[in-house]
Scaffold this motif. Structure first.
Motif, short mmCIF file in Angstrom:
data_model
loop_
_atom_site.label_atom_id
_atom_site.label_comp_id
_atom_site.label_asym_id
_atom_site.label_seq_id
_atom_site.Cartn_x
_atom_site.Cartn_y
_atom_site.Cartn_z
N VAL A 274 0.78 -1.02 -0.06
CA VAL A 274 -0.05 0.03 0.00
C VAL A 274 0.95 1.28 -0.05
CG1 VAL A 274 -1.95 -1.25 1.28
CG2 VAL A 274 -0.14 0.20 2.58
N ILE A 275 0.25 2.32 -0.57
CA ILE A 275 1.10 3.45 -0.54
C ILE A 275 0.28 4.80 0.05
CG2 ILE A 275 1.99 5.35 -1.98
CD1 ILE A 275 2.65 3.39 -4.28
N ALA A 276 0.81 5.31 0.87
CA ALA A 276 0.11 6.44 1.59
C ALA A 276 0.07 7.82 0.68
CB ALA A 276 0.78 6.84 2.88
N VAL A 277 -1.18 8.20 0.65
CA VAL A 277 -1.43 9.60 -0.46
C VAL A 277 -2.25 10.59 0.74
CG1 VAL A 277 -1.13 8.41 -2.59
CG2 VAL A 277 -3.69 8.59 -1.15
N LYS A 278 -1.74 11.77 0.47
CA LYS A 278 -2.50 13.02 1.20
C LYS A 278 -2.16 12.60 2.68
CE LYS A 278 -6.54 12.57 -0.41
NZ LYS A 278 -8.08 12.77 -0.62
N GLY A 279 -2.98 13.19 3.68
CA GLY A 279 -2.70 13.02 5.19
C GLY A 279 -1.43 13.16 5.81
N PRO A 280 -0.77 12.57 6.69
CA PRO A 280 0.42 12.94 7.18
C PRO A 280 1.45 12.94 6.15
CG PRO A 280 -0.24 10.81 8.02
CD PRO A 280 -1.39 11.47 7.26
N VAL A 281 1.56 12.07 5.33
CA VAL A 281 2.66 12.07 4.13
C VAL A 281 2.87 13.17 3.35
CG1 VAL A 281 3.41 10.83 2.18
CG2 VAL A 281 2.75 9.32 4.33
N LEU A 282 1.73 13.45 2.92
CA LEU A 282 1.60 14.76 1.92
C LEU A 282 2.02 16.02 2.86
CD1 LEU A 282 1.10 16.37 -0.71
CD2 LEU A 282 -1.31 16.68 0.08
N ALA A 283 1.60 16.17 4.19
CA ALA A 283 1.96 17.17 5.26
C ALA A 283 3.57 17.19 5.08
CB ALA A 283 1.42 16.99 6.25
N THR A 284 4.18 15.95 5.10
CA THR A 284 5.53 15.85 5.13
C THR A 284 6.24 16.38 4.14
OG1 THR A 284 5.53 14.28 7.10
CG2 THR A 284 7.52 14.39 5.86
N LEU A 285 5.62 15.63 2.87
CA LEU A 285 6.38 16.26 1.58
C LEU A 285 6.11 17.49 1.20
CD1 LEU A 285 4.93 13.21 -0.58
CD2 LEU A 285 7.43 13.81 -0.24
N ALA A 286 5.01 18.02 1.66
CA ALA A 286 4.74 19.69 1.18
C ALA A 286 5.22 20.78 2.22
CB ALA A 286 3.01 19.89 0.89
N PHE A 287 5.24 20.19 3.55
CA PHE A 287 5.62 21.20 4.67
C PHE A 287 6.55 20.85 5.77
CE2 PHE A 287 0.88 21.64 3.65
CZ PHE A 287 0.86 22.54 3.01
N GLY A 288 7.30 19.66 5.29
CA GLY A 288 8.16 18.97 6.20
C GLY A 288 7.82 18.90 7.56
N ASP A 289 6.47 18.86 8.00
CA ASP A 289 5.91 18.41 9.46
C ASP A 289 4.63 18.02 9.33
OD1 ASP A 289 4.95 18.67 11.89
OD2 ASP A 289 5.75 20.29 12.42
N GLY B 84 2.28 17.64 11.25
CA GLY B 84 1.37 18.58 12.22
C GLY B 84 0.96 19.80 11.40
N LEU B 85 1.41 20.16 10.34
CA LEU B 85 1.17 21.51 9.70
C LEU B 85 0.12 21.44 8.69
CD1 LEU B 85 4.71 23.11 9.31
CD2 LEU B 85 2.96 23.60 10.95
N ARG B 86 -0.46 20.48 8.47
CA ARG B 86 -1.69 20.29 7.55
C ARG B 86 -2.98 19.46 8.35
NH1 ARG B 86 -4.00 16.76 3.58
NH2 ARG B 86 -4.25 17.62 1.72
N GLN B 87 -3.98 20.13 8.03
CA GLN B 87 -5.27 19.69 8.42
C GLN B 87 -5.73 18.63 7.73
OE1 GLN B 87 -7.08 23.90 9.77
NE2 GLN B 87 -8.73 22.32 9.59
N TYR B 88 -6.31 17.26 8.08
CA TYR B 88 -6.68 16.20 7.58
C TYR B 88 -7.52 15.38 8.50
CZ TYR B 88 -2.14 14.64 9.40
OH TYR B 88 -0.98 14.13 10.08
N SER B 89 -8.45 14.68 8.15
CA SER B 89 -9.44 14.19 8.80
C SER B 89 -9.10 12.34 8.73
CB SER B 89 -10.94 14.40 8.83
OG SER B 89 -11.09 14.25 7.52
N ASP B 90 -8.37 12.07 7.83
CA ASP B 90 -8.32 10.58 7.73
C ASP B 90 -7.04 10.08 7.03
OD1 ASP B 90 -8.38 11.60 5.06
OD2 ASP B 90 -10.37 10.94 4.64
N VAL B 91 -6.86 9.24 6.99
CA VAL B 91 -5.56 8.28 5.98
C VAL B 91 -6.04 7.67 4.99
CG1 VAL B 91 -3.78 6.63 6.21
CG2 VAL B 91 -4.18 8.07 8.31
N ASP B 92 -5.28 8.22 4.04
CA ASP B 92 -5.88 7.74 2.48
C ASP B 92 -4.55 6.80 1.92
OD1 ASP B 92 -8.15 9.55 1.32
OD2 ASP B 92 -6.95 10.67 2.43
N LEU B 93 -4.86 5.57 1.59
CA LEU B 93 -4.15 4.48 0.99
C LEU B 93 -4.35 4.22 -0.15
CD1 LEU B 93 -4.02 2.53 4.37
CD2 LEU B 93 -2.14 4.17 3.59
N LEU B 94 -3.37 4.15 -1.01
CA LEU B 94 -3.67 3.51 -2.46
C LEU B 94 -3.26 1.91 -2.43
CD1 LEU B 94 -3.98 3.88 -5.47
CD2 LEU B 94 -1.83 4.43 -5.84
#
Length: 410
Positions: A108-123, A125-135
């Motif tokens: 499985v691959i994580a998309v959006k959520g905490p993984v995208l927060a890390t890719l886009a903002f380096g943290d 905790g810096l992105r609001q999300y309400s779920d985990v999305d997995l491909l």
């Protein structure tokens, strides 16, 4: 609430955009904050657009938090604490699931959520999300569902029936923690005009560090295409999705633009990607090479759509009606025949909200397809009315029950 006479943009909206841009303009932020601001409305809007953590982080780094009224400052601090605790719990759930999927031999691959927060903002905790999305590959979805159930998650739908009819996503909820996890496959991602090359996505996956753990993620180029399609699916109604694009590009040192545009071409998402880039460039000064910027600006329709979306965002207008959305959907696809086929497929492919009591593949199953455009027309006719009265202070989205946190799916 101060407003620029020339642009019609409020100082509150200008401050919000300046605060989530990859390159923070501290003097500009300080200058805007010299204006009288409606801080209560500003925090509400930051929460609604999913950028409250980014906004608060910018004010803190710029040493501007003392400029907030005491009540708003306390509310912001409480919301940040709640958001951080929620994201930590959701990340822990993700780690636990990752271990279980690995033990079951499922990729499985994580998309959006905490993984995208890390890719886009380096943290995370810096992105609001309400779920985990997995491909996950569609052929693995039932096995993945069994893993989810073994981990205490309950499926929103009976999995065997859902796998036959293809829902908008396979949604699972863990009642003890109210965590939501969605499984996406190459067949559920229907807002891609063409099927995603799922095997290529898995072959190009990268590993990123998330809270001391190494987790699989889409490569940056596939991530760009994925988040531009997601933003276009929702008509870019949240500033967060534009900040995702800008932040992702700002943190890449060797972005392969040829690969990104090749993926966009193969999935029929060229205009969606150009639209996402145009919004990120115009609103948040996203760092884009000159040759890419020239290609983006050569798409007149993307420029027009970007202008319309920016006006809606700045004014806070309510969602448009079904017909206007359908026309925008076609424009975002590009090419009359291709966009017409795309629109018809979206209109006549029922999701779980359209399913009746008919059996998959039966003649009466056509009723589900006929039910969908009628439901959408009713939904967006209601949405185009006057906006709901807002709370005086933002409510923490993560404090609501799981079923209430998910936006109504189209």
């Amino acid at each position: 609430m101060s407003t620029s006479a020339q642009s019609g943009i409020t100082a509150e909206w200008e401050l919000l955009c300046a605060s989530v841009a990859p390159q923070r303009d501290a003097p500009k932020i300080h200058e805007i904050m010299e204006h009288p601001l409606d801080w209560t409305a500003l925090l509400v809007r930051a929460q609604e657009h999913g950028v409250l953590p980014l906004f608060a982080s910018t004010l803190e780094k710029a040493r501007q938090l003392d400029g907030l009224p005491v009540a708003c400052r306390e509310s912001l601090a409480a919301l940040r604490r709640a958001h951080l605790m929620f994201t930590l719990s959701l990340t822990a759930e993700f780690f636990r699931l990752s271990d279980s999927f690995k033990a079951a031999g499922l990729n499985v691959i994580a998309v959006k959520g905490p993984v995208l927060a890390t890719l886009a903002f380096g943290d995370p905790g810096l992105r609001q999300y309400s779920d985990v999305d997995l491909l996950v590959r569609h052929c693995d979805v039932l096995g993945a569902a069994r893993v989810m159930e073994d981990c205490g998650f309950v499926s929103e739908l009976p999995l065997e029936a859902a796998a036959q009819r293809i829902p908008g996503q396979f949604l699972f909820v863990r009642e003890q923690t109210r965590a939501i996890v969605e499984l996406h496959t190459e067949r559920t991602l229907r807002y891609f005009p063409r099927p995603i090359p799922v095997e290529a996505f898995f072959a190009r996956q990268v590993s990123i560090s998330l809270d001391g753990r190494t987790v699989p993620a889409l490569c940056p180029e596939d991530t760009l295409v994925f988040i531009c399609v997601h933003g276009s699916k929702h008509f870019w109604e949240r500033l967060l999705w534009i900040a995702d694009v800008a932040g992702l590009l700002a943190r890449q040192t060797a972005f392969d633009w040829a690969r990104a545009f090749d993926v966009a071409r193969k999935t029929g998402t060229e205009r969606m990607v150009r639209l996402g880039l145009c919004l990120a460039m115009e609103m948040l000064c996203a760092p884009v090479p000159s040759h890419v910027a020239d290609e983006v600006r050569s798409d007149v329709t993307a420029l027009q759509l970007s202008g319309e979306i920016r006006r809606h965002l700045a004014s806070g207008e309510a969602a448009q009606g079904a017909f206007h959305r359908a026309m925008m959907r076609m424009q975002m696809c590009g090419g009359f025949l291709r966009s017409a086929r795309y629109l018809l497929r979206l209109l006549l492919t029922p999701t779980e909200e359209d399913w009746g009591g008919s059996r998959p593949g039966s003649l009466s199953g056509w009723l589900d397809a006929m039910r969908r455009p009628l439901r959408l027309a009713r939904k967006y006719r209601a949405d185009s009315g006057s906006p709901e009265k807002r709370n005086p202070l933002p409510e923490n989205a993560e404090s609501k029950p799981a079923t209430k946190r998910k936006k109504a799916r189209a």
